[in-house]
Design a protein around this motif. Structure first.
Motif, PDB file in Angstrom:
ATOM      1  N   LEU A  41       0.847  -1.193   0.000  1.00 28.80           N
ATOM      2  CA  LEU A  41       0.000   0.000   0.000  1.00 28.80           C
ATOM      3  C   LEU A  41       0.882   1.241   0.000  1.00 28.80           C
ATOM      4  CD1 LEU A  41      -2.891  -0.685   2.526  1.00 28.80           C
ATOM      5  CD2 LEU A  41      -3.008  -0.649   0.027  1.00 28.80           C
ATOM      6  N   ALA A  42       0.584   2.160  -0.917  1.00 34.69           N
ATOM      7  CA  ALA A  42       1.203   3.487  -0.906  1.00 34.69           C
ATOM      8  C   ALA A  42       0.213   4.418  -0.233  1.00 34.69           C
ATOM      9  CB  ALA A  42       1.489   3.946  -2.331  1.00 34.69           C
ATOM     10  N   ILE A  43       0.669   5.191   0.746  1.00 30.34           N
ATOM     11  CA  ILE A  43      -0.220   5.998   1.580  1.00 30.34           C
ATOM     12  C   ILE A  43       0.295   7.430   1.645  1.00 30.34           C
ATOM     13  CG2 ILE A  43      -1.144   6.275   3.918  1.00 30.34           C
ATOM     14  CD1 ILE A  43      -0.777   3.240   4.278  1.00 30.34           C
ATOM     15  N   SER A  44      -0.596   8.388   1.435  1.00 34.39           N
ATOM     16  CA  SER A  44      -0.195   9.794   1.516  1.00 34.39           C
ATOM     17  C   SER A  44      -1.300  10.629   2.137  1.00 34.39           C
ATOM     18  CB  SER A  44       0.124  10.303   0.105  1.00 34.39           C
ATOM     19  OG  SER A  44       0.476  11.665   0.164  1.00 34.39           O
ATOM     20  N   SER A  45      -0.930  11.638   2.908  1.00 36.39           N
ATOM     21  CA  SER A  45      -1.884  12.597   3.486  1.00 36.39           C
ATOM     22  C   SER A  45      -1.558  13.994   3.003  1.00 36.39           C
ATOM     23  CB  SER A  45      -1.774  12.638   5.018  1.00 36.39           C
ATOM     24  OG  SER A  45      -2.352  11.529   5.604  1.00 36.39           O
ATOM     25  N   ASP A  46      -2.560  14.739   2.589  1.00 36.14           N
ATOM     26  CA  ASP A  46      -2.370  16.155   2.281  1.00 36.14           C
ATOM     27  C   ASP A  46      -3.451  16.955   2.973  1.00 36.14           C
ATOM     28  OD1 ASP A  46      -0.172  16.929   0.337  1.00 36.14           O
ATOM     29  OD2 ASP A  46      -1.027  15.198  -0.689  1.00 36.14           O
ATOM     30  N   MET A  47      -3.042  18.072   3.550  1.00 36.24           N
ATOM     31  CA  MET A  47      -3.972  18.951   4.249  1.00 36.24           C
ATOM     32  C   MET A  47      -4.031  20.273   3.500  1.00 36.24           C
ATOM     33  SD  MET A  47      -3.754  20.119   8.226  1.00 36.24           S
ATOM     34  CE  MET A  47      -4.858  18.918   9.001  1.00 36.24           C
ATOM     35  N   ASP A  74       0.238  12.277  -5.652  1.00 31.43           N
ATOM     36  CA  ASP A  74       1.245  11.592  -4.832  1.00 31.43           C
ATOM     37  C   ASP A  74       1.295  10.099  -5.149  1.00 31.43           C
ATOM     38  OD1 ASP A  74       2.427  13.673  -3.261  1.00 31.43           O
ATOM     39  OD2 ASP A  74       0.608  13.770  -2.056  1.00 31.43           O
ATOM     40  N   LEU A  75       0.136   9.498  -5.366  1.00 29.52           N
ATOM     41  CA  LEU A  75       0.129   8.084  -5.771  1.00 29.52           C
ATOM     42  C   LEU A  75       0.830   7.925  -7.117  1.00 29.52           C
ATOM     43  CD1 LEU A  75      -3.465   6.723  -4.931  1.00 29.52           C
ATOM     44  CD2 LEU A  75      -1.372   6.565  -3.556  1.00 29.52           C
ATOM     45  N   MET A  78       4.454   7.625  -7.096  1.00 29.46           N
ATOM     46  CA  MET A  78       5.007   6.356  -6.608  1.00 29.46           C
ATOM     47  C   MET A  78       4.742   5.227  -7.602  1.00 29.46           C
ATOM     48  SD  MET A  78       6.419   7.043  -3.701  1.00 29.46           S
ATOM     49  CE  MET A  78       6.798   5.505  -2.852  1.00 29.46           C
ATOM     50  N   THR A 132      -6.463  11.384   3.211  1.00 29.26           N
ATOM     51  CA  THR A 132      -5.423  10.357   3.239  1.00 29.26           C
ATOM     52  C   THR A 132      -5.806   9.321   2.193  1.00 29.26           C
ATOM     53  OG1 THR A 132      -5.013  10.747   5.582  1.00 29.26           O
ATOM     54  CG2 THR A 132      -4.163   8.693   4.654  1.00 29.26           C
ATOM     55  N   PHE A 134      -4.950   5.851  -0.355  1.00 28.51           N
ATOM     56  CA  PHE A 134      -4.322   4.545  -0.393  1.00 28.51           C
ATOM     57  C   PHE A 134      -4.268   4.061  -1.828  1.00 28.51           C
ATOM     58  CE2 PHE A 134      -7.064   5.291   3.130  1.00 28.51           C
ATOM     59  CZ  PHE A 134      -6.184   5.189   4.189  1.00 28.51           C
TER      60      PHE A 134
ATOM     61  N   ALA B  31       4.210   6.982   1.753  1.00 23.73           N
ATOM     62  CA  ALA B  31       4.823   5.927   2.545  1.00 23.73           C
ATOM     63  C   ALA B  31       4.367   4.593   1.960  1.00 23.73           C
ATOM     64  CB  ALA B  31       4.389   6.050   3.997  1.00 23.73           C
ATOM     65  N   LEU B  33       3.451   0.593   2.875  1.00 25.00           N
ATOM     66  CA  LEU B  33       3.090  -0.321   3.954  1.00 25.00           C
ATOM     67  C   LEU B  33       2.854  -1.706   3.359  1.00 25.00           C
ATOM     68  CD1 LEU B  33       2.134  -0.398   7.028  1.00 25.00           C
ATOM     69  CD2 LEU B  33      -0.170  -0.083   6.147  1.00 25.00           C
ATOM     70  N   ASP B 121       1.852  15.472   6.617  1.00 25.68           N
ATOM     71  CA  ASP B 121       1.920  16.767   5.939  1.00 25.68           C
ATOM     72  C   ASP B 121       1.991  17.842   7.019  1.00 25.68           C
ATOM     73  OD1 ASP B 121       1.895  18.576   3.846  1.00 25.68           O
ATOM     74  OD2 ASP B 121      -0.255  18.483   3.500  1.00 25.68           O
TER      75      ASP B 121
END
Lengths: 322, 322
Positions: A41-47, A74-75, A78, A132, A134, B31, B33, B121
């Motif tokens: 799993l590729a995971i990213s958070s943006d605010m 972001d995905l 990657m 966030t 996935f 990231a 996982l 972030d």
């Protein structure tokens, strides 16, 4: 006045899908995700914060699109394929006139990428949107920032600088006529995440990053983490259609250090040029070769004649900027 | 003045661990996982806003703890074991005096639960803290809100109401002496997520929820989603140590409809009482049986003599409340 539960039900809850990896969606303490066997799993958070990432009073449909687009980007960087996302939302008030178009913009883009809204949170507060996301990517095929090698070509998807040009227009940094501003604005408000290209580059590209804070700064992260340097052909950088009509000086500045482009910058071995072009074709995404990775640290800029350019450029920093 | 990258490096980046499911941590577009083979991921997002979920100027160490605790509590309520989390943070300024204790409070609790900070972030903006947490739970062992059955016992972990009592003290709703306020306050500022109990209840409990908005409202979600009703013994509800010294009327009100308790409310078949008590023992968490699930819809409250109680109670709603 809508309650917290009403608004989740009305604008964000949809029937669950068949064959979804989301075993349990909105409505419990947690959502449940069954990751496909053997994938990472590729995971990213943006605010995104009002007045910082978007103007107060920004169009809610476009804003819904943009919040998810920056995460999808972001995905893409990657090489990951979208799976699902959570949405946490602070709102000054539960306002249907805002929520309806916001959720439509968000979910239209989510549907286009088969990316399921699986949960989140809503609360009262200054407008703040935190997603966030996935995605999935086979092990050893992710496009990491630390994977560039000397001799790699440097490539850019699409074009750069029109989002920054639009911002300059809104801020009156430039005398930009209204038609030109209107033509550049969608690049700022509704970026296209390069998801298809990112997936098509698996096994071809080495390192990748998405260009959100300006090419020089973002390429700098690849160089730093890969322990390499690079030369960039500043005048080969593909400028956006509106930026192309501006002065050479502005073209250089906004392609090299614009921001909000959400294009991919990636490296690939020089013997994979045909494969890179094929990946661009396959994903209907223009790709342009703009430089090369070198062993010597640092970033060197060249003009159209191959002569060194010495420009003072800064990347965007959320705390250093006013 | 710290830059965005400095502050991530200084306060939130730590050496990656051996044997971690986090293949790639902070510093790339995403990231990575690698979920343990055959497990499901439980995922939850919570957003905490200054002036809404915590007082302006709240102690940053306690706040770091609380932000993660409320997310860990969501995992506990699914029976999921913590794996990793992302942190998105909007801050008015990059202030070391705030960031250092905040990160310490956050990471101390993370370490206690072996839950790795894998990405996130940071941005400038009104203080807002959004954590998305990932846990693992074997398929078919998650504790869902829709799984309660008529005949199940209803159980509560720990005690209820002291967090609400502290809030009443801060708000001067009650004449609460200083010692009592100081004794109740940790229940509001530094809740204990019932992670060990949640995991121990796998295969024993049926439905579970964490009590964040008040027992009546949160149990209501179980009843609604399970299509059942319940009777609660209002005077058997375990009141916090400070609330126990208050009037019977206040005890009822704050145990039934307090808020910020972060205890688990769960149901289990009546023939599993010994197993529930053993799970409580194993996880060093007191558990109290407080009612039963019934087929007839609605929630019925009884006093110590078994007589019906008619109380007007409301649950917390983020948009309905001032």
């Amino acid at each position: 006045m809508l309650s917290e539960f009403d608004l989740i039900a009305r604008y964000f809850t949809r029937p669950s899908r068949r064959f979804s990896p989301v075993t349990l969606g909105i409505g419990d303490d947690c959502a449940l995700l069954s990751p496909p066997h053997g994938s990472q799993l590729a995971i990213s958070s943006d605010m995104l914060v009002e007045g910082r990432h978007f103007f107060p009073g920004a169009d809610p449909f476009q804003l819904g699109h943009k919040c998810l687009a920056v995460n999808l980007s972001d995905l893409a960087a990657m090489g990951a394929a979208p799976v699902a996302f959570t949405l946490a939302l602070a709102l000054p008030e539960a306002n249907a006139e805002w929520l309806e178009p916001f959720s439509k913009g968000l979910l239209a883009l989510a549907d286009r990428h088969d990316c399921e809204l699986m949960g989140g949170d809503t609360t009262k507060g200054p407008l703040n949107i935190c997603i966030t996301i996935f995605g999935q990517v086979p092990p050893d095929q992710s496009l990491r920032r630390d994977a560039a090698r000397p001799g790699d070509d440097i490539w850019i998807s699409g074009t750069l600088g029109d989002a920054r040009l639009a911002l300059a227009g809104y801020r009156n940094e430039l005398p930009l006529d209204k038609d030109m501003l209107n033509a550049a604005a969608p690049r700022m408000h509704a970026p296209t995440p390069r998801v298809g290209l990112g997936v098509a580059l698996r096994g071809i590209a080495r390192a990748a990053i998405d260009i959100s804070d300006g090419l020089v700064g973002d390429l700098g992260h690849i160089l730093h983490r890969s322990g390499v340097g690079a030369s960039l052909d500043a005048d080969l950088l593909p400028a956006g259609a509106m930026l192309s009509a501006q002065s050479a000086e502005l073209r250089r500045r906004f392609t090299l250090a614009g921001g909000d482009d959400y294009e991919l910058c990636f490296t690939a071995p020089a013997n994979r040029r045909d494969d890179v072009l094929a990946a661009g074709s396959l994903s209907s995404t223009p790709v342009t070769r703009v430089g090369s990775i070198e062993a010597a640290p640092g970033l060197r800029l060249r003009d159209a004649d191959g002569k060194p350019l010495d420009l003072q450029l800064t990347s965007f920093d959320h705390f250093a900027s006013p």
